[in-house]
Scaffold this motif. Sequence first.
Motif, short mmCIF file in Angstrom:
data_model
loop_
_atom_site.label_atom_id
_atom_site.label_comp_id
_atom_site.label_asym_id
_atom_site.label_seq_id
_atom_site.Cartn_x
_atom_site.Cartn_y
_atom_site.Cartn_z
N ALA A 111 41.26 21.73 31.65
CA ALA A 111 41.03 23.10 30.10
C ALA A 111 42.14 24.04 30.25
O ALA A 111 42.63 23.71 28.79
CB ALA A 111 39.88 24.55 30.53
N ILE A 112 43.46 24.01 30.45
CA ILE A 112 44.88 24.69 29.84
C ILE A 112 45.15 23.65 29.78
O ILE A 112 45.65 23.67 28.78
CB ILE A 112 45.20 24.83 31.71
CG1 ILE A 112 45.08 25.93 32.35
CG2 ILE A 112 46.82 25.18 31.23
CD1 ILE A 112 45.70 25.99 33.53
N ASP A 113 45.00 22.37 30.02
CA ASP A 113 45.85 21.30 29.59
C ASP A 113 45.48 21.21 28.17
O ASP A 113 46.07 20.76 26.77
CB ASP A 113 45.78 20.17 30.08
CG ASP A 113 46.43 20.07 31.89
OD1 ASP A 113 47.13 20.59 31.90
OD2 ASP A 113 46.16 19.39 32.52
N LEU A 114 44.18 21.10 28.21
CA LEU A 114 43.04 20.60 26.52
C LEU A 114 44.05 21.98 25.68
O LEU A 114 44.36 21.57 24.99
CB LEU A 114 42.39 20.83 26.46
CG LEU A 114 40.99 19.41 26.94
CD1 LEU A 114 39.83 19.81 27.59
CD2 LEU A 114 41.33 18.61 26.18
N THR A 115 44.40 23.26 26.28
CA THR A 115 44.22 24.38 24.91
C THR A 115 45.91 23.96 25.29
O THR A 115 46.87 24.48 24.13
CB THR A 115 44.85 25.50 25.87
OG1 THR A 115 45.31 25.85 27.14
CG2 THR A 115 42.80 26.04 26.50
N LEU A 116 46.76 23.17 25.27
CA LEU A 116 48.44 23.18 25.24
C LEU A 116 49.00 22.23 24.34
O LEU A 116 49.66 21.61 23.38
CB LEU A 116 49.16 22.27 26.38
CG LEU A 116 49.64 24.01 27.56
CD1 LEU A 116 50.16 23.12 28.65
CD2 LEU A 116 50.01 24.94 27.18
N SER A 117 47.48 20.79 24.34
CA SER A 117 47.62 19.47 23.39
C SER A 117 46.35 20.08 22.25
O SER A 117 46.52 20.14 21.27
CB SER A 117 46.85 18.69 23.94
OG SER A 117 45.30 18.81 24.48
N HIS A 118 45.82 21.26 22.02
CA HIS A 118 44.98 21.63 20.70
C HIS A 118 45.74 23.10 20.45
O HIS A 118 45.17 23.73 21.19
CB HIS A 118 43.44 21.58 21.27
CG HIS A 118 42.94 20.36 21.15
ND1 HIS A 118 42.29 18.80 20.16
CD2 HIS A 118 43.24 18.90 22.34
CE1 HIS A 118 42.36 17.76 20.84
NE2 HIS A 118 42.12 17.94 22.11
N HIS A 119 45.96 23.18 19.42
CA HIS A 119 46.83 25.08 19.26
C HIS A 119 45.58 25.24 18.29
O HIS A 119 46.20 26.50 18.20
CB HIS A 119 48.25 24.92 17.89
CG HIS A 119 48.51 23.63 18.99
ND1 HIS A 119 50.30 23.30 18.50
CD2 HIS A 119 48.97 23.33 20.57
CE1 HIS A 119 50.97 22.39 19.71
NE2 HIS A 119 50.15 22.58 21.01
#
Length: 301
Positions: free
Chosen positions: A43-51
């Motif tokens: 989830a944290i990784d996705l928030t970094l790749s999707h702004h």
Amino acid sequence: MIDGFDYKLLIVDDHAHNLYTLRKLIEKHLQATVLEAASGREAIDLTLSHHDIDLIILDVQMPEMDGFQTASLLKRRRRSRDIPIIFLTAAFKAEEFQQRGYAIGAVDYLLKPIDDNLLINKISTYFRLIEKERSLNRELEIKVAERTAELAEARQYLANIITHMGEALLVLTAEGEIKITNPAACRMLGYSESDLLGLSIGDVFEEEGDEEAGAFMGTWLEALIRTGALAKIEARFIASNGRRVPILFSRTAIKDTDGAITDIICIAKDMSGYARIDNDNVMEALTTTHLERTTEADHDR
């Protein structure tokens, strides 16, 4: 999609079946892009790749990194700290656990089994709030753009006036250093703009009777502090080739809220070619003319 807005939703659960069920429920009732994460780290990784994630639905019970830990890390990161989080849980029904979720930064807390209508209504409510915020931001951006255009137009208008004015303009610091000038001043003084900027006013200006360049600055400042302006002063510019240019000069002080001078505006008119008339000479000429006319009249009689 609500009223033309596009939304992106992140759902987080370590059970694939729960993710599938939740995604199908959302897609059935709402037009939104749904991202899935099977762990807090994902989830944290996705928030970094999707702004552009608008909302996170986060399961509390997950191995390795639970929902509380995940939410805490998300709130610490600049890119994800403002994303609203809805907690889902089947185990933590006590109020103290709900309060813990709110303390971390969750905006809502729903219990499993999920009430489909309640969840969809919750998501729709947050989407409408996001829609409203986007609309306000868009209106603000339009107003800022309009104001920026108005200021640019005003600056250009002022720049055109300064560029085409016939009088020389020098804007000084409180210490007498030239910080702004115009083409008329450059032509009158024989300097380029880059060479003129940074010079002391004493390098290009002298008042009648001044023997030392710059000696008048103290008197200037004292008078400007008292009156705010000094107008119609006969003086001379010192051109780059040493030629003295007679000018009619005025000075105006710009002050801050404390009354301290921040800038001095100097405007000079080239008086070359204008004959200077001294008051004593004028009176003498008028008296002589009067006597001559009186003599002529007596002679005629």
